[in-house]
Design a protein around this motif. Sequence first.
Motif, PDB file in Angstrom:
ATOM      1  N   LYS A 106       0.821  -1.213   0.000  1.00 57.75           N
ATOM      2  CA  LYS A 106       0.000   0.000   0.000  1.00 57.75           C
ATOM      3  C   LYS A 106       0.853   1.260   0.000  1.00 57.75           C
ATOM      4  N   ALA A 107       1.903   1.282   0.821  1.00 59.18           N
ATOM      5  CA  ALA A 107       2.736   2.484   0.915  1.00 59.18           C
ATOM      6  C   ALA A 107       3.464   2.759  -0.395  1.00 59.18           C
ATOM      7  N   SER A 155       1.550   4.133  -3.262  1.00 60.85           N
ATOM      8  CA  SER A 155       1.105   5.529  -3.166  1.00 60.85           C
ATOM      9  C   SER A 155       2.068   6.500  -3.835  1.00 60.85           C
ATOM     10  N   THR A 186       9.291   2.778   4.391  1.00 62.78           N
ATOM     11  CA  THR A 186       8.813   4.089   4.826  1.00 62.78           C
ATOM     12  C   THR A 186       9.661   5.210   4.240  1.00 62.78           C
ATOM     13  N   THR A 208       9.104   5.437   0.370  1.00 60.96           N
ATOM     14  CA  THR A 208       7.786   5.997   0.071  1.00 60.96           C
ATOM     15  C   THR A 208       7.754   7.501   0.279  1.00 60.96           C
ATOM     16  N   ARG A 209       8.204   7.956   1.413  1.00 58.19           N
ATOM     17  CA  ARG A 209       8.119   9.376   1.740  1.00 58.19           C
ATOM     18  C   ARG A 209       9.061  10.223   0.886  1.00 58.19           C
ATOM     19  N   GLY A 229       5.289   9.539  -1.853  1.00 60.06           N
ATOM     20  CA  GLY A 229       4.147   8.738  -1.444  1.00 60.06           C
ATOM     21  C   GLY A 229       3.707   9.052  -0.032  1.00 60.06           C
ATOM     22  N   GLN A 230       2.731   8.276   0.454  1.00 60.71           N
ATOM     23  CA  GLN A 230       2.168   8.504   1.768  1.00 60.71           C
ATOM     24  C   GLN A 230       2.481   7.334   2.701  1.00 60.71           C
ATOM     25  N   ALA A 231       3.195   7.642   3.791  1.00 60.44           N
ATOM     26  CA  ALA A 231       3.494   6.653   4.826  1.00 60.44           C
ATOM     27  C   ALA A 231       3.753   7.399   6.123  1.00 60.44           C
ATOM     28  N   PRO A 232       3.333   6.832   7.249  1.00 60.41           N
ATOM     29  CA  PRO A 232       3.585   7.506   8.533  1.00 60.41           C
ATOM     30  C   PRO A 232       5.073   7.597   8.822  1.00 60.41           C
ATOM     31  N   GLU A 273      11.448  11.451  10.811  1.00 59.27           N
ATOM     32  CA  GLU A 273      10.630  12.627  10.524  1.00 59.27           C
ATOM     33  C   GLU A 273      11.402  13.666   9.718  1.00 59.27           C
ATOM     34  N   GLU A 278      10.066  14.432   6.250  1.00 62.28           N
ATOM     35  CA  GLU A 278       8.773  15.081   6.058  1.00 62.28           C
ATOM     36  C   GLU A 278       8.928  16.272   5.127  1.00 62.28           C
TER      37      GLU A 278
END
Length: 322
Positions: A178-179, A182, A295, A298-299, A303-306, A319, A322
């Motif tokens: 999923k990640a 995205s 992660t 993706t970021r 893409g979107q991932a926490p 972080e 971000e």
Amino acid sequence: MARLVNACLIMAIIAMTPGMVSADERLNIVATTSMVGDTLRQVGGDHVDVRNLMGPGVDPHLYRQTRSDIAAMTRADAIFWNGLYLEAQLEEFLFRLEEHRPVYALAESVPQDLRLAHEDYSDQYDPHVWMDPQRWRYVVEAARDALIELDPEHQGDYATNTTAFLEQIERLDDYAQKALASVPSHSRVLVTAHDAFGYLGDAYDYEVLGIQGFSTESEAGLARIEHLVDLLVEREISAIFIESSVPRRNIEALIEGAASRDHDVAIGGELFSDAMGPAGSYEGTYIGMIDHNVTYITRALGGQAPARGLNGKLAANAEESE
């Protein structure tokens, strides 16, 4: 001369070493890489005592055994390695040791039709199978079978632990699917120091480009650097990745080459390729290693991932992307 010394040392230590431990003791296991070692801990639980030869930041392609490694392996109840020519410098020693101790090459349990072949040598395969959780399932099951063979009395525990670990791997794979999906399709290009992420690319439909080949022994030629700079500029790739076990000089050469052509490329983060994170950390586990990589990729690629990943356990510096 070094080979003769190693052979003599093996025989001398084995002659002083008792046989297999009794069923009520923990199995004394030596694992070459941290990925193999963590898998054995997850499957073996309280019944195994695992020592990794290679820690964080260690390159298994170039690693050579030390005298203390030889002593540890010859005293172990069993030795587990990745295989598929990952531990290239250890192979001869491990083949010799196999005559005296149980030795298991776990990655060779992955079916041949699921391995990625070397583009120049049809009988050689990409050894980095841990990058695809679904392929790593075969390794987990092979570890279970080996531990049951060594210690049949605890078969039920090994089976239960394996089921629990495979459930974690299934959840990890679902998160990765999923990640990574995205990320916009035109940005699904992963550029790294060496070609360790082929299985990730194959599993999640990414183009993967390494400066060096499967092994860090291969040289990164000027032509390869120039080709990748052209690609970064033409396709407007904005992020590339360093690796924890590979020097970053070639990645910096790509960034400088792109900058000379007025194209800015950032380092999207440090990925774990041939070694996991620090012992005792979340990234120092197989689940944490892959969670971290997925992660960050993706970021960095849009893409979107926490920021803290699948389980909310990634280090705080995640972080920064971000």
